[in-house]
Design an enzyme around this catalytic site. Structure first.
Site, mmCIF file in Angstrom:
data_model
loop_
_atom_site.group_PDB
_atom_site.id
_atom_site.type_symbol
_atom_site.label_atom_id
_atom_site.label_comp_id
_atom_site.label_asym_id
_atom_site.label_seq_id
_atom_site.Cartn_x
_atom_site.Cartn_y
_atom_site.Cartn_z
ATOM 1 C CD GLU A 114 0.872 -41.061 15.731
ATOM 2 O OE1 GLU A 114 1.266 -42.084 16.330
ATOM 3 O OE2 GLU A 114 1.378 -40.686 14.646
ATOM 4 C CD GLU A 115 3.213 -40.223 11.878
ATOM 5 O OE1 GLU A 115 4.208 -40.391 12.617
ATOM 6 O OE2 GLU A 115 2.671 -41.143 11.249
ATOM 7 C CG ASP A 167 -0.980 -45.620 14.492
ATOM 8 O OD1 ASP A 167 -0.844 -45.493 13.259
ATOM 9 O OD2 ASP A 167 -0.264 -45.042 15.320
#
Length: 510
Positions: free
Chosen positions: A307-308, A336
């Site tokens: 995701e990052e 999140d």
């Protein structure tokens, strides 16, 4: 805006037993007697915190990080997947490839003075000697740098152009600047704190792009026309990593309730709030539910990788589904960062009623928003909407028309005086001052926010496991059977039957 409705009683009942505060506007009692299973255990703060301790220890023995492509991430995958297998879930760990960005160094000099800066993730590198050029400034308006016309009069050709954040993605700003002839771009924040930006993927970067704070940006605006030098060294590596997908063995598989959180951290730290908190809350909810719960709809939990690095794991997963497989997903719920140390309380703005400008989510998202509003109100918390701004794993789901929602306690944005009065905490300070840094560790989590959000998560997931009718019109077999019994007992229309029992939108669950 609250929609009063009958809610599944299993995890919700346990929430109230755990001491959740019921607001005066709580939903009215059901018009029909309800035959419900006995409540299951609701996650406690210690249950959730135990998983955070595990993530911290995993990072500590793996170079201080759980970033995708590192041993710390792989060990996090194993921890989550093994916990779910022991609880009886169907578990898979599908692999995917992505390009990992590695920043080696970045420096910025303007008018002979060093300026603190950071590269936007996936920024191309400069030549070995850097880029030396005049500093130009894009005029500020409602869409600064988001249209080619915004650069008219700025004379950005052969310059390093300064652009204010806001209204569109960083990737679009630097691409348009490049099309106007800029050699490099510097984007300055529109709120307090570090920019912490990404261009979104390895193919998005066109020109070297760095970020600076709001205050630094204001100073640089005054230096327009002076000479600037940007030196940015970075590399790109091809990585194979995994998601974790776990599904209940019970419930219909053509109307699946899906909930997810990203499991990876940034390279700089353990990522305990971002996003150990969402991952831990989700894992606690799944383990409390168990692999064979008494549900009408199957529940699928996901822990996303990379995701990052640009929402890669969730995007690859959704794109890999056929249209029919996407159609089987009733909704996607995203978690999140749910334990920010200076926590705000936000739910995704499904109907765009807050008017921030990104627009509503797909049909059904407004109802999801209201269900989270109600679940948090049951604990005495009044939430605010947060935009679907494309910066978390709901992105590809809503792009495919799948309703979405979720909870969020804030990242680099700054808490207002009004929010501090309502929620506590410190005004004028970021919701998470440690966002994307090595200080995002076990010491810097608001555990009250963490358990409140986890309780709301558990309540809403449990409810949708019973019925998604308000979101997408899909009824359970029990609901359809009750309709038939009502029709046989009393010849009236469906509309009249609902109205006669005070339910214009919903039939009883069982």
């Amino acid at each position: 805006m609250t929609v009063h409705r009958v809610r599944s009683g299993r995890l919700a009942s346990a929430l109230f037993a755990a001491g959740a505060v019921v607001a005066a506007s709580a939903a009215p009692a059901a018009a029909f007697p309800q035959q419900r299973p006995a409540p299951v255990d609701t996650p406690t703060v210690n249950d959730v915190n135990r998983h955070l301790v595990a993530f911290q220890r995993i990072a500590d023995r793996n170079g201080g990080t759980r970033a995708s492509g590192t041993p710390g991430y792989q060990e996090s995958v194993d921890y989550v997947a093994n916990s779910l297998r022991r609880a009886g879930f169907r578990v898979s760990t599908p692999e995917f490839d992505f390009t990992k960005y590695q920043l080696d160094s970045v420096s910025l000099d303007v008018a002979g003075e060093s300026v603190e800066t950071d590269a936007l993730e996936y920024s191309p590198a400069t030549p070995e000697d850097g880029i030396r050029a005049p500093l130009s400034v894009t005029p500020v308006d409602d869409s600064t740098g988001c249209q080619a016309a915004d650069y008219d009069g700025a004379d950005v050709a052969d310059t390093i152009v300064l652009i204010k954040r806001g209204a569109c993605t960083f990737a679009k700003k630097q691409r348009l600047a490049a099309e106007q002839g800029a050699e490099a771009a510097i984007i300055y924040n529109n709120v307090e704190g570090e920019l912490n930006g990404t261009l979104g993927g390895a193919d998005a970067g066109v020109i070297p792009t760095a970020g600076v704070t709001k205050a630094t940006g204001a100073e640089l605006v005054e230096r327009a026309g002076t000479t600037a030098t940007l030196d940015l060294r970075a590399s790109f590596d091809e990585i194979t990593t995994e998601n974790v997908i776990a599904e209940t063995r019970t419930g219909r598989e053509d109307n699946v309730v899906m909930a997810g959180a990203h499991l990876d951290s940034v390279d700089e730290g353990a990522g305990i709030n971002d996003n150990g908190t969402g991952s831990a809350g989700l894992l606690s909810t799944a383990l409390s539910m168990g692999g064979t719960p008494d549900v009408n709809n199957a529940v699928r939990f996901a822990w996303w990788g990379a995701e990052e690095s640009g929402l890669i794991g969730s995007t690859e997963y959704v794109k890999g589904l056929s249209f029919q497989e996407q159609l089987d997903i009733a909704m996607y719920l995203n978690f999140d960062m749910i334990g920010s140390p200076n926590a705000g309380y936000f739910t995704y703005d499904g109907d765009d009623s807050d008017g921030v400008g990104a627009g509503p989510g797909p049909h059904g998202s407004a109802q999801i928003e209201q269900d989270f509003v109600e679940a948090m109100r049951n604990q005495g918390i009044e939430v605010e909407g947060t935009d679907f701004n494309g910066r978390s794993d709901y992105g590809q789901f809503i792009a495919e028309g799948i309703p979405a929602g979720g909870l969020f306690t804030g990242a680099g944005g700054v808490k207002t005086e009004e929010q501090a009065a309502k929620w506590g905490g410190e005004a004028g300070v970021a919701y998470d001052p440690n966002y994307h840094t090595a200080e995002d560790n076990l010491d810097n989590v608001d555990r009250s926010a963490l358990i409140r959000n986890t309780r709301a998560m558990a309540e809403v997931v449990d409810h949708y496991g019973q019925t998604t009718e308000e979101v997408n019109g899909m009824r359970s077999r029990a609901e359809r059977a009750q309709l038939r019994r009502m029709a046989a007992a009393e010849p009236m229309s469906l509309h009249d039957a609902r109205q006669s029992h005070g339910h214009s939108c919903q039939l009883p669950l069982k």
